[in-house]
Design a protein around this motif. Structure first.
Motif, PDB file in Angstrom:
ATOM      1  N   THR A 151       0.963  -1.190  -0.001  1.00  0.00           N
ATOM      2  CA  THR A 151       0.007  -0.061  -0.011  1.00  0.00           C
ATOM      3  C   THR A 151       0.942   1.267   0.055  1.00  0.00           C
ATOM      4  OG1 THR A 151      -0.013   0.011   2.348  1.00  0.00           O
ATOM      5  CG2 THR A 151      -1.830  -1.096   1.413  1.00  0.00           C
ATOM      6  N   THR A 152       0.352   2.254  -0.422  1.00  0.00           N
ATOM      7  CA  THR A 152       1.164   3.305  -0.559  1.00  0.00           C
ATOM      8  C   THR A 152       0.675   4.216   0.854  1.00  0.00           C
ATOM      9  OG1 THR A 152      -0.698   4.579  -1.782  1.00  0.00           O
ATOM     10  CG2 THR A 152       0.980   3.635  -3.008  1.00  0.00           C
ATOM     11  N   GLY A 153       1.699   5.245   0.993  1.00  0.00           N
ATOM     12  CA  GLY A 153       1.352   6.229   2.265  1.00  0.00           C
ATOM     13  C   GLY A 153       2.084   5.756   3.605  1.00  0.00           C
ATOM     14  N   SER A 237      -4.579   3.818  -0.721  1.00  0.00           N
ATOM     15  CA  SER A 237      -3.474   4.370   0.162  1.00  0.00           C
ATOM     16  C   SER A 237      -4.179   4.662   1.699  1.00  0.00           C
ATOM     17  CB  SER A 237      -2.841   5.999  -0.426  1.00  0.00           C
ATOM     18  OG  SER A 237      -4.077   6.717  -0.023  1.00  0.00           O
ATOM     19  N   GLN A 239      -2.694   6.788   5.176  1.00  0.00           N
ATOM     20  CA  GLN A 239      -2.128   8.006   5.516  1.00  0.00           C
ATOM     21  C   GLN A 239      -2.480   8.542   6.800  1.00  0.00           C
ATOM     22  OE1 GLN A 239       0.749   9.276   3.299  1.00  0.00           O
ATOM     23  NE2 GLN A 239       0.980  10.192   5.562  1.00  0.00           N
TER      24      GLN A 239
END
Length: 458
Positions: A151-153, A237, A239
């Protein structure tokens, strides 16, 4: 470097391995058991699987029965339940350790094992000298671990099914990615405690192996607990920010939404725990998902090496690992008759509230297989015992072969379903007809007697 020899080396402290070890020792074999972590004595079920999660599920049901409304009270109840879970796990872990450590003929070692050659395994111990163990027979029992997608973030609030059990505080808001057995169990448990739960599922539905009427009933009951489902969606994402944690979710139409939560659980499947074993040095073959390939007697392609439990790619249940032990026992000291082919009707249970249990075929599967069938259905409220327990939701369903009367399958979604399903499975394995269950005498008031009424619907 210390060198040791042993008749049997068992790598991993799972159910099958820990049952096999004293059995072999009692047969006069020298046995060495290697477990990589002192927090995993006893295996996945006791430490990070069945026992702690089901303890929390039971505690959640007790809290729900008290009808506590404010979140602070629920959070305190969760902390008490978490402490009880920790005490229970600690007790069972200690008992499992002692059962092997104090058994004559068994040498229990804590360290990371990796193959050097087909008969040699290096064990690296944290606080003591490493050793090379040479074994005549080797049994790999290392289990499976959570699979975590990329995953991004940047977030400190992403969990898997193992790390979430370490969190002693009840989150107000939680996102669960994945709606399989593990995801739904956590969703149901946390929602019952009082957490606002959102389940994000990439597919258009969940529990696709169940009949539509069962899925509909499950979704209805879980939504009544406050669980929100976002189907055909994926997390892009995660975050952390001043509000907590924000996840960005994209649906099949391409539109996105943001969801503020306190915790994100990724329940997206499990993978074999083999990364550190250096299986290639032993010549042990794995499949395209990394699970160890075995035959129906659980031997790998290397004749003196077996794989037991989740690591061999079979059904990932503790009771299957135990049955793996029975197969190995049969071939080492018995009549060599048992194999994985003997497993006909394996019951399964999902400990949502109420519990979901199943054995055999669904209605859809039976029709596709060409059977002429009769279907019995009964709502959970039909049981007097369910009324006593104040657990009247759910649906009970059975599929019967019209020609023979044999039970083809049964799905029970209701109070104590995980117990009742074992009786149905036994009836199926012993070739009893639905009439045998319909006309059997059961205690009253019990949930089992729902079988009288269920099969009377045919």
């Amino acid at each position: 470097m210390i060198n040791q020899q042993t008749d049997a080396l068992i790598i991993g402290f799972g159910k099958g391995g820990k049952t096999l070890a004293p059995f072999l020792a009692n047969k006069g074999w020298t046995v060495t058991v290697v477990e990589q972590s002192s927090t995993m004595y006893g295996g996945t079920c006791i430490n990070i699987g069945c026992i702690p999660t089901k303890a929390l599920v039971h505690s959640a049901e007790q809290v729900s029965a008290q009808e506590t409304s404010d979140f602070a009270s629920k959070a305190r109840a969760f902390k008490e339940a978490w402490n009880f879970k920790e005490e229970l796990v600690s007790l069972l872990r200690s008992k499992n350790h002692d059962n092997l450590a104090n058994h004559p003929g068994i040498n229990l070692i804590t360290g990371q094992a990796s193959f050097v050659s087909p008969h040699e395994v290096l064990v690296e111990r944290l606080d003591r000298e490493s050793l090379i163990i040479t074994a005549k027979h080797i049994f790999i029992n290392t289990g499976a671990i959570p699979f975590m997608p990329t995953t991004t973030g940047d977030s400190n609030h992403i969990y898997n099914s193992t790390t979430l059990l370490e969190m002693s505080e009840l989150p107000r808001r939680m996102a669960i990615v994945g709606s399989g057995f593990i995801g739904l169990e956590f969703a149901s448990m946390y929602a019952t405690f009082g957490t606002e739960v959102t389940v994000v599922e990439k597919g258009a539905d969940f529990l696709k192996r169940e009949d539509k009427d069962i899925r509909k009933e499950i979704q209805s009951i879980l939504e009544a607990k406050g669980i929100r489902f976002l189907f055909s969606s994926k997390v892009e994402s995660v975050q952390d920010n001043i509000k907590g944690t924000t996840i960005t979710i994209r649906n099949e139409n391409g539109s996105t939404q943001e969801l503020d939560v306190d915790a994100v659980l990724f329940a997206t499947g499990r993978k074999p725990n083999t990364a550190n074993l250096a299986l290639e040095r032993a010549g042990v073959q794995v499949n395209d998902k990394g699970f160890i390939i075995v035959d129906d007697t659980l031997r790998t392609n290397v004749p003196h090496i077996w794989a037991i439990g989740d690591v061999n790619g079979g059904p990932q249940f503790t009771y299957i690992s135990l049955d793996d032990f029975r197969i190995i026992r049969s071939h080492l000291f018995g009549d060599k008759s048992r194999s994985r082919k003997d497993r006909k009707n394996i019951p399964t249970s999902v400990f949502i509230t109420p519990s979901l249990a199943k054995v055999g075929l669904t209605e859809e599967e039976a029709v596709q297989a060409g059977y002429r069938i009769k279907v019995a259905k009964l709502p959970g409220i039909a049981s007097p015992r369910a009324r006593i327990l104040k657990q009247t939701s759910g649906l009970f369903k059975a599929i019967v072969d019209e020609e023979t009367g044999y039970i083809l399958g049964c799905t029970l979604f209701g109070a104590e379903a995980a117990e009742i399903i074992n009786i149905v499975a036994l009836a199926m394995d012993t070739n009893q007809t639905y009439l045998d269950l319909r006309d059997r005498i059961y205690t009253h008031p019990s949930m089992t007697e729902i079988l009288n009424d269920l099969f009377s619907q045919i």
